[in-house]
Design a protein around this motif. Structure first.
Motif, mmCIF file in Angstrom:
data_model
loop_
_atom_site.group_PDB
_atom_site.id
_atom_site.type_symbol
_atom_site.label_atom_id
_atom_site.label_comp_id
_atom_site.label_asym_id
_atom_site.label_seq_id
_atom_site.Cartn_x
_atom_site.Cartn_y
_atom_site.Cartn_z
ATOM 1 N N GLN A 240 18.632 -64.540 -32.583
ATOM 2 C CA GLN A 240 17.805 -63.338 -32.637
ATOM 3 C C GLN A 240 18.619 -62.215 -33.281
ATOM 4 N N THR A 241 18.081 -61.663 -34.351
ATOM 5 C CA THR A 241 18.833 -60.734 -35.190
ATOM 6 C C THR A 241 19.021 -59.378 -34.518
ATOM 7 N N GLN A 242 20.092 -58.709 -34.937
ATOM 8 C CA GLN A 242 20.291 -57.330 -34.531
ATOM 9 C C GLN A 242 19.235 -56.467 -35.216
ATOM 10 N N LEU A 243 18.732 -55.473 -34.517
ATOM 11 C CA LEU A 243 17.736 -54.591 -35.099
ATOM 12 C C LEU A 243 18.384 -53.647 -36.109
ATOM 13 N N ALA A 244 17.608 -53.233 -37.089
ATOM 14 C CA ALA A 244 18.104 -52.286 -38.082
ATOM 15 C C ALA A 244 18.496 -50.986 -37.396
ATOM 16 N N GLU A 245 19.410 -50.273 -37.999
ATOM 17 C CA GLU A 245 19.885 -49.018 -37.425
ATOM 18 C C GLU A 245 18.706 -48.052 -37.234
ATOM 19 N N GLY A 246 18.644 -47.467 -36.060
ATOM 20 C CA GLY A 246 17.572 -46.517 -35.777
ATOM 21 C C GLY A 246 16.336 -47.152 -35.164
ATOM 22 N N VAL A 247 16.251 -48.492 -35.144
ATOM 23 C CA VAL A 247 15.105 -49.183 -34.551
ATOM 24 C C VAL A 247 15.390 -49.437 -33.071
ATOM 25 N N GLU A 248 14.497 -48.997 -32.233
ATOM 26 C CA GLU A 248 14.681 -49.116 -30.788
ATOM 27 C C GLU A 248 14.273 -50.499 -30.291
ATOM 28 N N LEU A 249 15.115 -51.093 -29.445
ATOM 29 C CA LEU A 249 14.764 -52.357 -28.794
ATOM 30 C C LEU A 249 13.851 -52.052 -27.616
ATOM 31 N N LYS A 250 12.640 -52.610 -27.641
ATOM 32 C CA LYS A 250 11.656 -52.335 -26.597
ATOM 33 C C LYS A 250 11.489 -53.548 -25.696
ATOM 34 N N HIS A 251 11.315 -53.287 -24.414
ATOM 35 C CA HIS A 251 11.228 -54.354 -23.425
ATOM 36 C C HIS A 251 9.825 -54.430 -22.832
ATOM 37 N N ALA A 252 9.549 -55.532 -22.149
ATOM 38 C CA ALA A 252 8.219 -55.761 -21.576
ATOM 39 C C ALA A 252 8.347 -56.203 -20.124
ATOM 40 N N PRO A 253 8.826 -55.308 -19.252
ATOM 41 C CA PRO A 253 9.008 -55.697 -17.844
ATOM 42 C C PRO A 253 7.680 -55.903 -17.128
ATOM 43 N N LYS A 254 7.752 -56.519 -15.989
ATOM 44 C CA LYS A 254 6.573 -56.702 -15.139
ATOM 45 C C LYS A 254 5.947 -55.342 -14.834
ATOM 46 N N ILE A 255 4.623 -55.296 -14.786
ATOM 47 C CA ILE A 255 3.907 -54.049 -14.539
ATOM 48 C C ILE A 255 3.506 -53.960 -13.061
ATOM 49 N N PHE A 256 3.813 -52.807 -12.460
ATOM 50 C CA PHE A 256 3.476 -52.573 -11.059
ATOM 51 C C PHE A 256 2.369 -51.524 -10.958
ATOM 52 N N LYS A 257 1.805 -51.374 -9.770
ATOM 53 C CA LYS A 257 0.662 -50.474 -9.594
ATOM 54 C C LYS A 257 0.976 -49.054 -10.043
ATOM 55 N N GLU A 258 2.195 -48.592 -9.737
ATOM 56 C CA GLU A 258 2.534 -47.219 -10.104
ATOM 57 C C GLU A 258 2.578 -47.013 -11.621
ATOM 58 N N ASP A 259 2.777 -48.103 -12.368
ATOM 59 C CA ASP A 259 2.765 -48.009 -13.829
ATOM 60 C C ASP A 259 1.358 -47.812 -14.376
ATOM 61 N N CYS A 260 0.359 -48.097 -13.557
ATOM 62 C CA CYS A 260 -1.033 -48.112 -14.031
ATOM 63 C C CYS A 260 -1.747 -46.779 -13.861
ATOM 64 N N GLN A 261 -1.167 -45.837 -13.108
ATOM 65 C CA GLN A 261 -1.855 -44.563 -12.897
ATOM 66 C C GLN A 261 -1.809 -43.720 -14.168
ATOM 67 N N ILE A 262 -2.953 -43.192 -14.541
ATOM 68 C CA ILE A 262 -3.054 -42.371 -15.749
ATOM 69 C C ILE A 262 -2.413 -41.011 -15.488
ATOM 70 N N LYS A 263 -1.596 -40.556 -16.438
ATOM 71 C CA LYS A 263 -0.983 -39.225 -16.371
ATOM 72 C C LYS A 263 -1.701 -38.347 -17.389
ATOM 73 N N TRP A 264 -2.554 -37.468 -16.873
ATOM 74 C CA TRP A 264 -3.431 -36.703 -17.761
ATOM 75 C C TRP A 264 -2.697 -35.645 -18.563
#
Length: 305
Positions: free
Chosen positions: A192-216
């Motif tokens: 798996q290649t290193q990302l280009a400079e300035g490109v952020e590595l994004k993750h996909a952790p498990k989603i919990f109930k508190e992640d689902c509340q809308i922040k208006w």
């Protein structure tokens, strides 16, 4: 090749069916133990188990993947290759067992969105593309050498449920290509290649109930992406008259507003709009706590606000 398939939900069934249709020799499936569900606590079989039984394939359902009984049973199958789709994390003693290794299908373009919920996070973050990746399992989760990838373009409007189905079908085809490639030796695995400079590595952790509340107080587009990225499950929600209101779909507009974020306006007939940081989010498909899911006009007929 003798193949052991490991998976649990419907996403995995599509891949399993594609492998069998392609003539692959699936000697057994490994899936989650039956779990009690519903009011009657009736034992619920995984989608993969149901498919395997219907197609006369041996089923293994270990509680613990390191148990001596399971490991002995797995060794006795003399698999050349193991294939993993939407299953739990494997210990090295399992993934390192077959001579051809263990390959995994992941619903993102690795190394981006490693983790349990790539389909949701890709949409929550408003990405323009996604895809599927096959790779050899190694120690760290979702970090093994890549075999094949396939990209898809996102519309900016699809829900997690819709993207799930697109990637489920795309991934099944890619998995058949991967297994055939491993069998013939025609593949080029690469780290798996290193990302280009300035490109952020994004993750996909498990989603919990508190992640689902809308922040208006967030931008309207951010809220819109969160709603579709969590639809139909686990579902974004807000509080309305101290009750949970699940939001399955919405529209948004960026416009000036004097309302505080979270305040709403409605005609009690056709629309319910919540103020965001830079505009409005109009709810179109909702479910109030204790009620069934309905479109906004049905909801407003029964709930005067």
């Amino acid at each position: 090749m003798r193949i052991v398939f490991m998976g649990t939900p419907q996403f995995a069934v599509t891949s399993l069916d594609a492998l069998i249709t392609a003539g692959c020799d699936i000697v057994a499936v490994v899936t989650a133990p039956d779990k009690p569900a519903g009011r009657g606590q009736k034992l619920n079989e995984s989608a993969v188990k149901q498919y395997a039984i219907a197609n006369h394939i041996k089923v293994l359902q270990p509680e613990k993947l390191k148990s001596p009984e399971f490991l002995d049973e797995l060794k006795a199958l003399h698999a050349d290759l193991q294939v993993v789709v939407a299953f739990r994390m494997l210990p090295e003693v399992v993934w390192n067992m077959p001579p051809r290794g263990t390959i995994n299908l992941h619903a993102s373009l690795l190394p981006q969105y490693r983790g349990a919920a790539p389909i949701n996070w890709v949409l929550i973050n408003g990405e323009k593309e996604s895809g599927v990746t096959t790779f050899f399992l190694r120690h760290e989760i979702d970090t093994g050498n890549i075999l094949f990838t396939e990209k898809i373009t996102l519309t900016g409007q699809e829900t997690a449920g819709e993207l799930h189905d697109r990637l489920m079908n795309k991934g099944a085809g890619l998995l058949v290509k991967t297994v055939k490639g491993v069998e013939s030796g025609r593949y080029n695995e690469h780290p798996q290649t290193q990302l280009a400079e300035g490109v952020e590595l994004k993750h996909a952790p498990k989603i919990f109930k508190e992640d689902c509340q809308i922040k208006w107080d967030e931008p309207a587009a951010t809220i819109y992406n969160k709603i579709r990225g969590l639809s139909p499950i686990p579902t974004a929600y807000t509080l309305l008259n101290e009750k949970i209101l699940k939001v399955y779909s919405a529209q948004y507009e960026v416009t000036e507003t004097n309302l505080q974020p979270g305040a709403f306006i409605t005609d009690n007939k056709t629309y319910l709009k919540f103020a965001a940081a830079d505009g409005f989010v109009s709810l179109t498909d909702v479910q109030l706590e204790g009620k069934k899911q309905m479109d906004i006009e049905q909801f407003l007929r029964g709930n005067k606000l």
